[in-house]
Design an enzyme around this catalytic site. Structure first.
Site, PDB file in Angstrom:
ATOM      1  N   TYR B  13      79.218  43.149  40.684  1.00 21.02           N
ATOM      2  CA  TYR B  13      79.514  41.997  39.816  1.00 21.02           C
ATOM      3  C   TYR B  13      79.131  42.379  38.393  1.00 21.02           C
ATOM      4  CZ  TYR B  13      74.424  42.028  39.556  1.00 21.02           C
ATOM      5  OH  TYR B  13      73.059  42.569  39.510  1.00 21.02           O
ATOM      6  N   GLY B  14      78.884  43.487  38.090  1.00 20.54           N
ATOM      7  CA  GLY B  14      78.547  43.757  36.552  1.00 20.54           C
ATOM      8  C   GLY B  14      79.438  45.124  36.079  1.00 20.54           C
ATOM      9  N   LEU B  16      79.526  48.013  37.452  1.00 22.41           N
ATOM     10  CA  LEU B  16      80.062  48.663  38.833  1.00 22.41           C
ATOM     11  C   LEU B  16      81.567  47.860  38.963  1.00 22.41           C
ATOM     12  CD1 LEU B  16      76.862  49.476  40.595  1.00 22.41           C
ATOM     13  CD2 LEU B  16      77.980  50.968  39.311  1.00 22.41           C
ATOM     14  N   GLU B  81      71.055  52.064  38.977  1.00 20.75           N
ATOM     15  CA  GLU B  81      70.585  50.872  38.671  1.00 20.75           C
ATOM     16  C   GLU B  81      68.979  50.847  38.441  1.00 20.75           C
ATOM     17  OE1 GLU B  81      72.506  48.496  38.613  1.00 20.75           O
ATOM     18  OE2 GLU B  81      74.255  48.818  39.434  1.00 20.75           O
TER      19      GLU B  81
END
Lengths: 361, 139
Positions: B13-14, B16, B81
């Site tokens: 959702y970011g 990536l 992450e």
């Protein structure tokens, strides 16, 4: 609906497709477009002037409350279909609902229940089934011209943007957003046509489906689901299959007066083949329908090939159906099966497996 | 789209979700499709160009599901992450409305203070920061 006064139609949503959707109502001697509604006031007024509609609304509720409207043509984005169709039916209007009728079968069932509850007609509008070359091909198949129909193959060529119809950025935005479209612009929106054609020529229903889809991101909430390849197997003991391939040939010019894509269909039987060489666009300067049988080829040149004609015929069918008290060409039950096929293809692509239609229906 | 235990599906959702980032990290972009995660909101991490998500009733976060990550790829993403996030198996919804379970990096409870109240947009990230971000990732 009696035959004494014209059927007074209200068009809800005056976007691009309304240009074609209006044709049948404008031509039919027993119908008129009495009112239009669009959230863009200028557009609503312009369309009302063009079509001779007496009233232009910007709120759907006002159209539904208009006592001078007998039937509503719902042409809004897909995520609003259930809400708008249901409200129109509850207000006592007959409804023609643009394909795909809803995003889910549950939504469609709720709309159908509203029609039943209010004793009003509900038809789903899909124009490929009114396209004369498709009708001719089906007539040939039904008459046994290709023997036992064994395969339906469809191919969609998406072409370079900007060569055909001008489509507003707002329209592109909701269609490319899976949340408002209900799925992909290719597999779900355009796919409804092609999945209906998968059923249109065959004497049996589709039983199983598999889909490969490549998603391309065009923006934060804008996705194009193509290229794609969908295949299916029909029910019954006779082995019959079909496939639909979407080619994202975005650098290719597709001659078209409408959307920049074209569809070709091949129906292969035990004794012959029928080709339909065009639909939305004018990709090939070939006869629109060609039949091969017993070593001979027969071309059909005398068919109306303008894509707009299929909308005109569809509008006329709805008016005639209401006048004659008969079911329109596409009933809710029929639409439900086509929608299920589109949903099954979407599920197959998402889960990476073959899907049985019984899981969906 | 392999369902076997040797490969994983992730919901991004970011950063990536930007293919260029995945290409640098994994050397390829796995098959991708749009998806939505209900019940989670996305905010920018304080002082950073990337976001995190936290559970928030009524919220949703749009993103991408990537299919077919092998164990090495998933381990690489875990390291990338870092400790700000914990990886959870969450149910997301595909474009066609199908529920899919996907590995998702959620802000760890102990790190929630790192989130700002500012919503995060992939489009703004791509416009303003992607090129520098990818450059910094390259060896």
């Amino acid at each position: 609906v009696s035959g004494e006064t014209p059927l007074r139609v209200g068009l809800l949503g005056c976007g691009r497709i309304a240009d074609l959707q209006s044709l049948g109502y404008l031509e039919h001697p027993d119908a008129c477009i009495a009112a239009v509604c669009d959230c863009d006031e200028d557009r609503a007024r312009a369309r009302a002037r063009a079509w001779g509609a007496e009233r232009a609304y910007t709120e759907a509720e006002k159209l539904f409350a208009d006592p001078g409207i007998d039937a509503v043509e719902v042409l809004t984005p897909h995520h609003l279909h259930e809400q708008h169709a249901t409200a129109a039916l509850e207000a006592g209007k007959h409804v023609s609902l643009q394909k795909p009728p809803t995003r889910t079968l549950a939504e469609l069932d709720r709309v159908a229940a509203a029609a039943e509850r209010n004793g009003r007609a509900l038809r789903v509008f899909e124009n490929f089934m009114h396209y004369e070359p498709h009708l001719k091909a089906r007539e040939l198949v039904a008459a046994g011209a290709v023997g036992e129909p064994l395969s339906v193959r469809l191919k969609t060529a998406a072409g370079r943007f900007g060569d055909g119809w001008e489509v507003s950025p707002e329209t592109q935005a909701w269609r490319l957003d899976p949340e408002t479209c209900g799925g992909g612009a290719t597999l779900f929106d355009h796919g409804y046509h092609c999945f209906h054609m998968a059923r249109f020529f065959m004497p049996v229903e589709v039983a199983r489906v598999h889909a490969f889809v490549h998603w391309t991101r065009l923006g934060e909430r804008a996705w194009l689901d193509g290229p794609a390849l969908v295949s299916w197997r029909y029910a019954g003991e006779v082995p019959r299959h079909g496939s639909w391939e979407v080619i994202a040939s975005l650098g290719m010019r597709v001659r078209s007066d409408y959307y920049v894509s074209d569809d070709r269909i091949e129906i292969h039987g035990s004794e012959g083949i029928v080709w339909v060489n065009r639909c939305t666009g004018r990709l090939l300067e070939e006869p629109s329908v060609v039949l091969y049988r017993e070593g001979e080829t027969r071309a059909f040149h005398d068919l109306e090939t303008d894509w707009a004609d299929s909308f005109r015929r569809g509008g006329i069918d709805f008016v005639d159906a209401l006048r004659e008290g008969r079911a329109p060409e596409q009933t809710v039950d029929d639409a439900r099966r086509t929608l299920a096929l589109a949903l099954a293809a979407g599920r197959s692509a998402a889960e990476g497996r073959e899907v049985d239609l019984a899981e969906i229906l | 789209m392999d369902e076997s235990p040797t490969t994983s599906r992730i919901f991004a959702y970011g950063t990536l979700a930007a293919e260029a980032v995945m290409r640098v990290l994994l050397g390829r972009v796995p098959p991708a499709a749009p998806a939505r995660l209900e019940g989670y909101a996305r905010y920018r991490v304080r002082g950073r160009v990337y976001p995190g998500i936290v559970a928030e009733p009524g919220a949703h976060t749009d993103g991408v599901v990537y299919e077919g990550l092998d164990a090495a790829g998933l381990a690489l993403l875990d390291r990338f992450e870092g400790s700000l996030y914990r990886r959870e198996s969450l149910r997301v919804r595909s474009a066609s409305g199908v529920g899919l379970v996907a590995e998702t990096y959620v802000v760890a409870d102990s790190q929630r203070h790192a989130l700002s109240a500012e919503p995060w947009s992939l489009e703004r990230f791509v416009e303003s920061h992607l090129a520098d971000y990818v450059r910094a990732l390259q060896p």
